[in-house]
Design an enzyme around this catalytic site. Structure first.
Site, mmCIF file in Angstrom:
data_model
loop_
_atom_site.group_PDB
_atom_site.id
_atom_site.type_symbol
_atom_site.label_atom_id
_atom_site.label_comp_id
_atom_site.label_asym_id
_atom_site.label_seq_id
_atom_site.Cartn_x
_atom_site.Cartn_y
_atom_site.Cartn_z
ATOM 1 N N GLN A 172 28.241 44.856 38.865
ATOM 2 C CA GLN A 172 27.787 43.530 38.446
ATOM 3 C C GLN A 172 26.419 43.660 37.778
ATOM 4 O O GLN A 172 25.530 44.344 38.272
ATOM 5 C CB GLN A 172 27.757 42.543 39.603
ATOM 6 C CG GLN A 172 26.895 42.927 40.775
ATOM 7 C CD GLN A 172 26.925 41.869 41.872
ATOM 8 O OE1 GLN A 172 27.605 40.859 41.771
ATOM 9 N NE2 GLN A 172 26.186 42.097 42.925
ATOM 10 N N HIS A 194 30.819 41.716 35.491
ATOM 11 C CA HIS A 194 30.528 40.498 36.256
ATOM 12 C C HIS A 194 29.898 39.458 35.328
ATOM 13 O O HIS A 194 30.447 38.395 35.135
ATOM 14 C CB HIS A 194 29.636 40.794 37.468
ATOM 15 C CG HIS A 194 29.407 39.630 38.379
ATOM 16 N ND1 HIS A 194 28.528 38.614 38.086
ATOM 17 C CD2 HIS A 194 29.915 39.328 39.592
ATOM 18 C CE1 HIS A 194 28.515 37.727 39.067
ATOM 19 N NE2 HIS A 194 29.352 38.123 39.996
ATOM 20 N N ASP A 238 32.628 36.797 36.038
ATOM 21 C CA ASP A 238 32.523 35.646 36.934
ATOM 22 C C ASP A 238 31.839 34.518 36.175
ATOM 23 O O ASP A 238 30.709 34.676 35.692
ATOM 24 C CB ASP A 238 31.721 36.023 38.181
ATOM 25 C CG ASP A 238 31.788 34.970 39.275
ATOM 26 O OD1 ASP A 238 32.234 33.845 38.993
ATOM 27 O OD2 ASP A 238 31.400 35.282 40.412
ATOM 28 N N GLU A 273 36.885 35.360 37.000
ATOM 29 C CA GLU A 273 36.633 34.899 38.371
ATOM 30 C C GLU A 273 36.034 33.493 38.352
ATOM 31 O O GLU A 273 35.105 33.218 37.595
ATOM 32 C CB GLU A 273 35.676 35.871 39.060
ATOM 33 C CG GLU A 273 35.394 35.543 40.507
ATOM 34 C CD GLU A 273 34.574 36.617 41.202
ATOM 35 O OE1 GLU A 273 34.039 36.316 42.294
ATOM 36 O OE2 GLU A 273 34.466 37.746 40.673
ATOM 37 N N ASP A 307 37.487 32.562 43.992
ATOM 38 C CA ASP A 307 36.160 32.797 44.563
ATOM 39 C C ASP A 307 35.690 31.554 45.304
ATOM 40 O O ASP A 307 35.722 31.499 46.531
ATOM 41 C CB ASP A 307 35.185 33.195 43.449
ATOM 42 C CG ASP A 307 33.785 33.492 43.968
ATOM 43 O OD1 ASP A 307 33.542 33.323 45.179
ATOM 44 O OD2 ASP A 307 32.924 33.891 43.165
ATOM 45 N N GLN A 329 38.725 37.344 45.735
ATOM 46 C CA GLN A 329 37.515 38.042 46.164
ATOM 47 C C GLN A 329 37.314 37.792 47.653
ATOM 48 O O GLN A 329 37.209 36.639 48.100
ATOM 49 C CB GLN A 329 36.241 37.617 45.439
ATOM 50 C CG GLN A 329 35.093 38.529 45.910
ATOM 51 C CD GLN A 329 33.687 38.119 45.539
ATOM 52 O OE1 GLN A 329 32.733 38.702 46.044
ATOM 53 N NE2 GLN A 329 33.515 37.154 44.668
ATOM 54 N N LYS A 331 34.768 37.899 50.122
ATOM 55 C CA LYS A 331 33.306 37.940 50.140
ATOM 56 C C LYS A 331 32.863 38.278 51.559
ATOM 57 O O LYS A 331 32.711 37.395 52.401
ATOM 58 C CB LYS A 331 32.740 36.611 49.668
ATOM 59 C CG LYS A 331 33.178 36.245 48.251
ATOM 60 C CD LYS A 331 32.583 34.951 47.772
ATOM 61 C CE LYS A 331 33.123 33.731 48.467
ATOM 62 N NZ LYS A 331 34.546 33.477 48.165
ATOM 63 N N THR A 360 28.180 40.401 48.193
ATOM 64 C CA THR A 360 27.069 39.812 47.447
ATOM 65 C C THR A 360 26.016 40.865 47.158
ATOM 66 O O THR A 360 25.866 41.843 47.909
ATOM 67 C CB THR A 360 26.439 38.659 48.260
ATOM 68 O OG1 THR A 360 25.260 38.189 47.583
ATOM 69 C CG2 THR A 360 26.044 39.111 49.653
ATOM 70 N N CYS A 361 25.285 40.636 46.070
ATOM 71 C CA CYS A 361 24.137 41.491 45.762
ATOM 72 C C CYS A 361 23.094 41.397 46.866
ATOM 73 O O CYS A 361 22.279 42.304 47.052
ATOM 74 C CB CYS A 361 23.527 41.077 44.429
ATOM 75 S SG CYS A 361 23.047 39.332 44.358
#
Length: 420
Positions: A172, A194, A238, A273, A307, A329, A331, A360-361
């Site tokens: 991403q 992403h 996304d 996404e 998502d 996804q 998550k 997640t980042c």
């Protein structure tokens, strides 16, 4: 093997908490900071420093197991649990969780994971981030207590075969959606970029033109830099519901637009996404299903990734059962205990829907490595490179952990073969 001590440590995550509602409403930026007032309850600013809590479990053999409680970047959005901060939750964890854990046997992982998923506070399940980190620590504890890798624990308890082959990794870009692509191509990432298309005017375009231009550039850039035609990455973008905004959630218009993006993507498979966000689960399922049907009716192979409003294990099962999307996804922080993520991947596989083990980042190195182990056990079609939004650090953590595990598993298999 029993737990003899439990400690909790406040820490930082690899990105930031962002108020998605304020951003989608058009909040501007001043450097790295968003300008304006927060919209989502619990936020003091539109962008806040990400936080984490480490769960540290001491075992009878003196080893310490670890897991990190972390929440998604867009906490409080799309039906998710509220903003997660260490100051708010550590006192409760010390007073309530610590006594429950000390003396518990960790020979088995899944039964302990299910137990913590049933814990409540004020009549509700405890925060997903706490269940997420605690379950990581319990998995690590079982691995350390039984001299196995975490991937081996999951395979053994769920009756899954050990498969050391590489997984498909997904990078991403964050807002650095041009330079990051060059890096991803150089390192031969399986799926990219992403894109973080979370604003209509600056990223999607009022009529979708900015994203169209970006997909054209992306396709040309891959061809220019890849060196060999053997490198055929998947394009996965996304869009955070922004396509639905410009087409008033009309499935016919949305499908036509996605078909145009597909033509620009050319030979590279295209996954979109979160094309829409209608504000609740049932309507989200219905509209995604309508878009998917329209795409097939016009001969498009664009793949829809669910998502928003697809957060918990039950949400995932509902989206999968409706066959409204091509990929889900998963998550990881949103599912709480990681046994739910394990079972969500397996549920997708059993119902013919692709699984993307994401997250997640805004996680940590510890949570990212734990997720890699469960991915190697369950074999999703795509695995997020995390944590961080800069790509390189996440790739170092996830790809290297995958390759270390591959080497160990292959060495164990070779040793077992010789012994036999």
């Amino acid at each position: 093997m029993k737990i003899t001590n439990v400690e909790f440590s406040a820490g930082v995550s690899s990105f930031y908490f962002d108020d998605q509602a304020a951003i989608k409403s058009g909040a501007g930026m001043d450097g790295f900071i968003y300008v304006g007032s927060a919209t989502t309850p619990g936020f003091d600013a539109i962008r806040q420093s990400g936080e984490a809590i480490s769960v540290l479990i001491e075992l009878e053999n003196g080893q310490w197991a670890e897991g990190d409680c972390a929440a998604v970047q867009y906490s409080g959005a799309g039906g998710r649990d509220p903003l997660f901060t260490a100051d708010r939750y550590i006192p409760w964890m010390r007073s309530v969780l610590r006594p429950l854990l000390i003396g518990r046997d960790v020979t088995k992982f899944a039964e302990n994971a299910r137990l913590i998923d049933e814990l409540t506070e004020d009549g509700r399940q405890i925060h997903t981030a706490i269940r997420y980190g605690l379950s990581q620590a319990l998995l690590d504890a079982t691995a350390k207590a039984t001299n196995r890798l975490k991937v081996e624990v999951v395979c053994d308890e769920y009756g899954l075969p050990i498969d050391a082959s590489p997984l498909k990794l997904f990078g991403q870009s964050g807002d650095d959606r041009y330079n990051a692509v060059d890096k991803m191509i150089m390192k031969r990432v399986d799926a990219l970029p992403h894109g973080l298309i979370n604003n209509v005017s600056t990223k999607l375009g009022e009529n979708g033109g900015r994203l169209q231009e970006y997909v054209t550039w992306l396709t040309q850039r891959i061809k220019k830099l890849r060196g060999s035609a053997a490198y055929q990455p998947t394009i996965h973008i996304d869009v955070y519901g922004t396509i639905g905004l410009i087409f008033q959630n009309d499935p016919v218009a949305i499908a036509r637009y996605l078909r145009e993006l597909e033509e620009r993507a050319g030979q590279f498979p295209l996954y979109i996404e979160g094309p829409v966000d209608v504000g609740n689960k049932q309507d989200q399922i219905a509209l995604l299903g309508a878009i998917k049907r329209q795409l097939r009716d016009i001969g498009s192979e664009v793949r829809i990734v669910a998502d928003e409003w697809c957060n918990t294990y039950q949400d995932i099962a509902d989206f999968v059962d409706a066959q409204c999307c091509d990929m889900v996804q998963i998550k990881t922080p949103d599912l709480g205990s990681i046994h739910n993520a394990i079972e969500a991947v397996l549920y997708c596989h059993s119902h013919g829907v692709e699984a993307y083990l994401g997250g997640t980042c805004n996680e940590t190195d510890v949570s990212a490595r734990a997720c890699l182990h469960i991915a190697q056990a369950t074999r999703p079609q795509r695995v997020l490179i995390k944590p961080g939004m800069g790509f390189d650090e996440g790739l170092t953590i996830v790809a290297n952990e995958m390759r270390r595990n591959q080497t160990i598993l292959q060495a164990k298999h070779a040793t077992a073969g010789v012994a036999q």
